[in-house]
Design a protein around this motif. Structure first.
Motif, PDB file in Angstrom:
ATOM      1  N   ASP A  49      -4.388  -9.337  -1.222  1.00  0.00           N
ATOM      2  CA  ASP A  49      -3.056 -10.055  -1.058  1.00  0.00           C
ATOM      3  C   ASP A  49      -1.926  -9.102  -1.775  1.00  0.00           C
ATOM      4  O   ASP A  49      -0.714  -9.581  -1.564  1.00  0.00           O
ATOM      5  N   ALA A  50      -2.288  -8.228  -2.655  1.00  0.00           N
ATOM      6  CA  ALA A  50      -1.155  -7.258  -3.296  1.00  0.00           C
ATOM      7  C   ALA A  50      -1.748  -6.187  -3.704  1.00  0.00           C
ATOM      8  O   ALA A  50      -2.895  -6.055  -3.971  1.00  0.00           O
ATOM      9  N   VAL A  51      -1.135  -4.883  -3.573  1.00  0.00           N
ATOM     10  CA  VAL A  51      -1.377  -3.704  -4.063  1.00  0.00           C
ATOM     11  C   VAL A  51      -0.536  -2.809  -4.972  1.00  0.00           C
ATOM     12  O   VAL A  51       0.845  -3.394  -4.452  1.00  0.00           O
ATOM     13  N   TYR A  52      -0.927  -2.414  -5.946  1.00  0.00           N
ATOM     14  CA  TYR A  52       0.261  -2.073  -6.858  1.00  0.00           C
ATOM     15  C   TYR A  52      -0.086  -0.566  -7.087  1.00  0.00           C
ATOM     16  O   TYR A  52      -1.129   0.001  -6.862  1.00  0.00           O
ATOM     17  N   LEU A  64       2.647  -3.081  -1.805  1.00  0.00           N
ATOM     18  CA  LEU A  64       2.343  -4.081  -0.819  1.00  0.00           C
ATOM     19  C   LEU A  64       2.390  -5.549  -1.508  1.00  0.00           C
ATOM     20  O   LEU A  64       1.656  -5.795  -2.719  1.00  0.00           O
ATOM     21  N   PRO A  65       2.712  -6.472  -0.712  1.00  0.00           N
ATOM     22  CA  PRO A  65       3.512  -6.523   0.420  1.00  0.00           C
ATOM     23  C   PRO A  65       4.940  -5.643   0.326  1.00  0.00           C
ATOM     24  O   PRO A  65       5.556  -5.813  -1.051  1.00  0.00           O
ATOM     25  N   GLU A  96      13.735  -6.135  -0.258  1.00  0.00           N
ATOM     26  CA  GLU A  96      14.907  -5.383  -0.923  1.00  0.00           C
ATOM     27  C   GLU A  96      14.584  -3.756  -0.832  1.00  0.00           C
ATOM     28  O   GLU A  96      15.563  -2.788  -0.727  1.00  0.00           O
ATOM     29  N   ARG A  97      13.234  -3.239  -0.473  1.00  0.00           N
ATOM     30  CA  ARG A  97      12.848  -2.121  -0.202  1.00  0.00           C
ATOM     31  C   ARG A  97      13.520  -1.373   1.106  1.00  0.00           C
ATOM     32  O   ARG A  97      13.760  -0.305   1.320  1.00  0.00           O
ATOM     33  N   PRO A 129       2.313  -7.055   9.293  1.00  0.00           N
ATOM     34  CA  PRO A 129       1.448  -7.863   8.125  1.00  0.00           C
ATOM     35  C   PRO A 129       1.527  -6.991   6.816  1.00  0.00           C
ATOM     36  O   PRO A 129       1.175  -7.548   5.877  1.00  0.00           O
ATOM     37  N   TYR A 130       2.398  -5.866   6.782  1.00  0.00           N
ATOM     38  CA  TYR A 130       2.390  -5.216   5.581  1.00  0.00           C
ATOM     39  C   TYR A 130       3.416  -6.067   4.911  1.00  0.00           C
ATOM     40  O   TYR A 130       3.832  -5.738   3.562  1.00  0.00           O
ATOM     41  N   MET A 131       4.167  -7.017   5.403  1.00  0.00           N
ATOM     42  CA  MET A 131       5.139  -7.648   4.562  1.00  0.00           C
ATOM     43  C   MET A 131       4.788  -9.048   4.470  1.00  0.00           C
ATOM     44  O   MET A 131       5.543 -10.028   4.223  1.00  0.00           O
TER      45      MET A 131
END
Length: 294
Positions: free
Chosen positions: A167-170, A190-191, A195-196, A66-68
């Motif tokens: 929906d996103a974390v910075y 997140l997500p 590439e990471r 779920p983190y992706m």
């Protein structure tokens, strides 16, 4: 000589300030070296856990964490804002908080709700002043980042993302480039992007065996991804602390140099004032003597 006495008082005051800034510069220089060592020592752990997680995820391609989970138009966005607990470090906090404000306005302009986690007293106070929703915070971290103090606030964001509330974390912090340069950085935590977790050919060849998961693949992969995200946050805090001490050392050196310049200017004014007073007294004596003799 009332004016001269006032100038002497100013000179004494600036000299005392210069002693304080010089001492703070030396303390910051000592702490900076230790902060840089901690920052560099944290990088191998983050790289290693990334490699292991990436290999495990590729070895079990049928499961997607779920983190992706990616969303085209985020409706709710979280920010982990890393700042310092103390000031006197130049424009370090101002630059990152200005960038965070711009990013928050962009997200809100797109119709997204914004939440924040504050790490550091300066960011916590700023977010409260602008009326941002602060769901958690961690302050008074000291000179060395402690992972146990960071896990709680970070877990709030991770749980909210896993449950679909975000929906996103910075991650917002100041990246350490060198002693004279620090860079305000806002990167998507997140997500997790592909590439990471992408591996080089050498990293792929390093492991060539199958895995047995206990209790199951999703639990193992999710736990490793959680550790990896925590390592990224820890690395960001370590980078920010190294940047803080570098910026403080440079700021205090500039303050010390400015104090020295100001002292020189005040001494010049004092000497001119004193010389003018002496010249005036001599002129009065000569005039008085001439009047008596005449």
């Amino acid at each position: 000589m009332a004016v001269g006495k006032e100038i002497r008082g100013k000179i004494k005051s600036v000299e005392n300030t210069k002693k304080i800034t010089k001492a703070m510069e030396m303390v910051a220089a000592s702490k900076m070296r230790k902060a840089q060592e901690r920052m560099r020592s944290a990088r191998p752990y983050a790289d290693k856990i990334r490699n292991i997680t990436a290999h495990l995820a590729q070895a079990n391609p049928e499961y997607r964490s779920p983190y992706m989970r990616a969303v085209d138009k985020p409706k709710s966005v979280g920010f982990i804002v890393v700042t310092t607990d103390k000031g006197l470090c130049g424009g370090l906090n101002t630059n990152i908080l200005r960038a965070v404000t711009t990013k928050m306005k962009d997200a809100q302009g797109g119709g997204a709700n914004v939440q924040a986690v504050a790490i550091g007293n300066k960011g916590f106070g700023f977010l409260n002043r602008i009326g941002a929703t602060v769901v958690s915070h961690a302050i008074q971290l000291g000179d060395a980042p402690q992972l146990d103090k960071l896990i709680g606030p970070v877990k709030v964001m991770l749980d909210a993302f896993a449950e679909g509330k975000l929906d996103a974390v910075y991650l917002c912090y100041t990246r350490f480039i060198n002693t004279m340069k620090q860079e305000s950085t806002i990167e998507q935590l997140l997500p997790l992007s592909a590439e990471r977790l992408e591996q080089t050919a050498a990293e792929k060849a390093q492991y060539g065996w199958d895995y047995i998961y206990e209790p199951d693949a999703p639990s193992v992969i999710d736990d490793l991804l959680t550790r990896y995200i925590e390592a990224l946050v820890y690395q960001g805090v370590a980078e920010n602390m190294a940047s803080e001490q570098s910026a403080r050392m440079v700021a205090m050196k500039a303050a010390t140099d400015n104090a020295g310049t100001l002292i020189g200017e005040l001494k010049l004014v004092y000497n001119k004032t004193r010389q003018a007073a002496i010249t005036k007294e001599l002129s009065e004596i000569v005039s008085g003597a001439a009047a008596i003799s005449g």
